[in-house]
Design an enzyme around this catalytic site. Structure first.
Site, PDB file in Angstrom:
ATOM      1  N   ASN A 144       0.816  -1.214   0.000  1.00 52.93           N
ATOM      2  CA  ASN A 144       0.000   0.000   0.000  1.00 52.93           C
ATOM      3  C   ASN A 144       0.848   1.262   0.000  1.00 52.93           C
ATOM      4  O   ASN A 144       1.975   1.242   0.485  1.00 52.93           O
ATOM      5  CB  ASN A 144      -0.917  -0.002   1.229  1.00 52.93           C
ATOM      6  CG  ASN A 144      -2.124  -0.891   1.042  1.00 52.93           C
ATOM      7  OD1 ASN A 144      -2.721  -0.901  -0.026  1.00 52.93           O
ATOM      8  ND2 ASN A 144      -2.480  -1.634   2.081  1.00 52.93           N
ATOM      9  N   CYS A 164      -5.389  -6.018  -4.600  1.00 51.18           N
ATOM     10  CA  CYS A 164      -6.011  -5.683  -3.319  1.00 51.18           C
ATOM     11  C   CYS A 164      -7.027  -6.771  -2.996  1.00 51.18           C
ATOM     12  O   CYS A 164      -7.564  -7.418  -3.909  1.00 51.18           O
ATOM     13  CB  CYS A 164      -6.698  -4.318  -3.416  1.00 51.18           C
ATOM     14  SG  CYS A 164      -7.504  -3.762  -1.894  1.00 51.18           S
ATOM     15  N   TYR A 244     -13.652   1.597   2.779  1.00 53.92           N
ATOM     16  CA  TYR A 244     -12.810   2.793   2.825  1.00 53.92           C
ATOM     17  C   TYR A 244     -13.600   4.059   2.498  1.00 53.92           C
ATOM     18  O   TYR A 244     -13.160   5.164   2.810  1.00 53.92           O
ATOM     19  CB  TYR A 244     -11.638   2.659   1.851  1.00 53.92           C
ATOM     20  CG  TYR A 244     -10.594   1.674   2.318  1.00 53.92           C
ATOM     21  CD1 TYR A 244      -9.564   2.062   3.168  1.00 53.92           C
ATOM     22  CD2 TYR A 244     -10.646   0.343   1.929  1.00 53.92           C
ATOM     23  CE1 TYR A 244      -8.616   1.154   3.602  1.00 53.92           C
ATOM     24  CE2 TYR A 244      -9.702  -0.569   2.360  1.00 53.92           C
ATOM     25  CZ  TYR A 244      -8.689  -0.158   3.203  1.00 53.92           C
ATOM     26  OH  TYR A 244      -7.759  -1.060   3.639  1.00 53.92           O
TER      27      TYR A 244
END
Length: 421
Positions: A144, A164, A244
């Protein structure tokens, strides 16, 4: 087939090893090299990895080394899962932004920028050494912030694909709700890394029936609880956002929450101490249950599928990956890195066509893409002004007073990792 894992001393690694062992017919590994400068951790993880292979009857050989060049020599694919600065740096990323009233998170906002600045130069150095050792090797990036790191790799001409676990997590969750096999679930997954929406859930493939309305109607409460968003928001949007997105849709609420409890990094650091003790037990020959709380669910399955497809050994025809836009989303530059369904094969990843994107999502994606442009420029060239511009562009910052305060804190907390500071 030889694979190398850079950051192989991570407590994540047994999850990856378990997937390699279970899915050995999909990805027949002859040699797996775990590369990490932290030899004490590496030996603990490597020992457990060998025991997992042995228990599951995998014939491959697992070796460990702190010598990057030796580890990647002859590798067909190299997986990157490193964390520059470790959990200590992550803890700072998650705390100092709160002093300015902004979200403290390791991949999003000011903390995500700090991680990008630390990480991009290190990853590019590793990738260049991989290219010298084997120019045909694929680089699979799980490090990341995946979108920015993958863009840095592609921009430098490396054979790279970003990965991901958000999409595969949704695929597994939806499959369970529908009572079908995960392979029967195809996601209309669109966005940037850690800024994505499931705009459709199709049975059987890209042209299959869209059952997302059914999922929202029958399981909306469960999905809302998982995402920690009100059910009403999911119903009004008609899509399932990544968790997120809560940092954007409920920013102030999240900031208040984060200020009342220990950072996620502190929690993970404690878990890692316990996990490493477990890994040192010579009787342990499977991944412990505690590892599921560490994060990275289904990472191993996604990594196996992606590596197998890139290396021509089978795997998924379609997979959600991070790769160049190349006109897929017409409102973004061709060299933006997007996270969408792609056809993955020996030649790389080719995004599938995407239906027109609602301006509600397209606008935020364009804004964050502009931030990522500036973030990558700051990571590659350094300088306080570039850091400030990136922060000012970020929709979770946006005000010059915040950007000024965050810039000073970012540099102060990361000086040892920034050659220009």
């Amino acid at each position: 087939m030889k694979l190398a894992v850079v950051g192989g001393g991570s407590t994540y690694t047994p999850e990856l090893i378990d997937g390699f062992a279970r899915l050995r017919d999909t990805l027949p590994i002859e040699e797996l090299v775990l590369v990490d400068p932290a030899l004490d951790r590496l030996e603990l993880v490597g020992g457990l990895a060998r025991r997992i292979f042995a228990k599951q009857g995998h014939p491959g050989r697992i070796t460990t080394t702190d010598d990057l060049d030796a580890g990647v020599e002859g590798a067909d694919a190299v997986l990157l899962q490193l964390r520059v600065g470790g959990q200590a740096a992550r803890n700072e990323d998650e705390t100092w932004p709160l002093e300015c009233g902004c979200v403290g998170q390791e991949t999003t906002g000011a903390g995500g920028l700090a991680k990008a600045l630390r990480t991009v130069p290190v990853v590019l150095d590793i990738a260049e050494r991989v290219r010298r050792a084997n120019p045909d090797a694929w680089i699979i990036d799980f490090t990341n912030p995946v979108g920015i790191v993958t863009r840095a790799l592609l921009q430098a001409g490396h054979k790279a694909v970003g990965l991901c676990n958000v999409a595969i997590g949704f695929q597994r969750k939806f499959a369970g709700m529908l009572g079908v096999s995960p392979s029967d679930v195809h996601l209309d997954h669109v966005g940037l890394n850690h800024l994505t929406w499931e705009t459709g859930v199709r049975l059987g493939g890209p042209e299959g029936e869209n059952v997302l309305p059914k999922l929202l109607a029958e399981h909306g409460d469960t999905l809302a609880d998982t995402l920690r968003l009100p059910r009403e928001i999911l119903d009004r949007l008609g899509v399932v956002p990544s968790y997120y997105l809560r940092y954007f849709y409920a920013h102030d609420e999240v900031v208040r929450e984060l200020g009342t409890k220990p950072s996620r990094a502190a929690e993970v650091a404690e878990m890692e101490r316990e996990l490493l003790k477990m890994y040192g037990d010579p009787e342990l020959d499977e991944k412990p249950e505690l590892l599921a709380k560490r994060g990275g669910a289904y990472y191993s399955e996604a990594a196996v599928d992606l590596a197998a497809s890139l290396l021509g050994g089978g795997g998924s025809t379609y997979q959600v990956v991070n790769t160049y836009n190349r006109g897929t989303l017409p409102f973004l530059p061709d060299d933006a890195v997007i996270e969408v369904q792609a056809a993955v094969g020996h030649a790389g990843a080719t995004p599938l066509p995407v239906a027109p994107v609602d301006p509600l999502y397209a606008g935020l994606m364009a804004n964050v893409t502009a931030y990522e442009d500036l973030a990558l420029e700051a990571a590659l060239r350094g300088g306080r002004e570039r850091v400030f511009r990136a922060l000012l562009a970020h929709p979770l910052v946006g005000q010059y007073a915040y950007a000024e305060g965050l810039t000073d804190r970012l540099i102060t907390h990361n000086r040892e990792h920034l050659a220009w500071a």
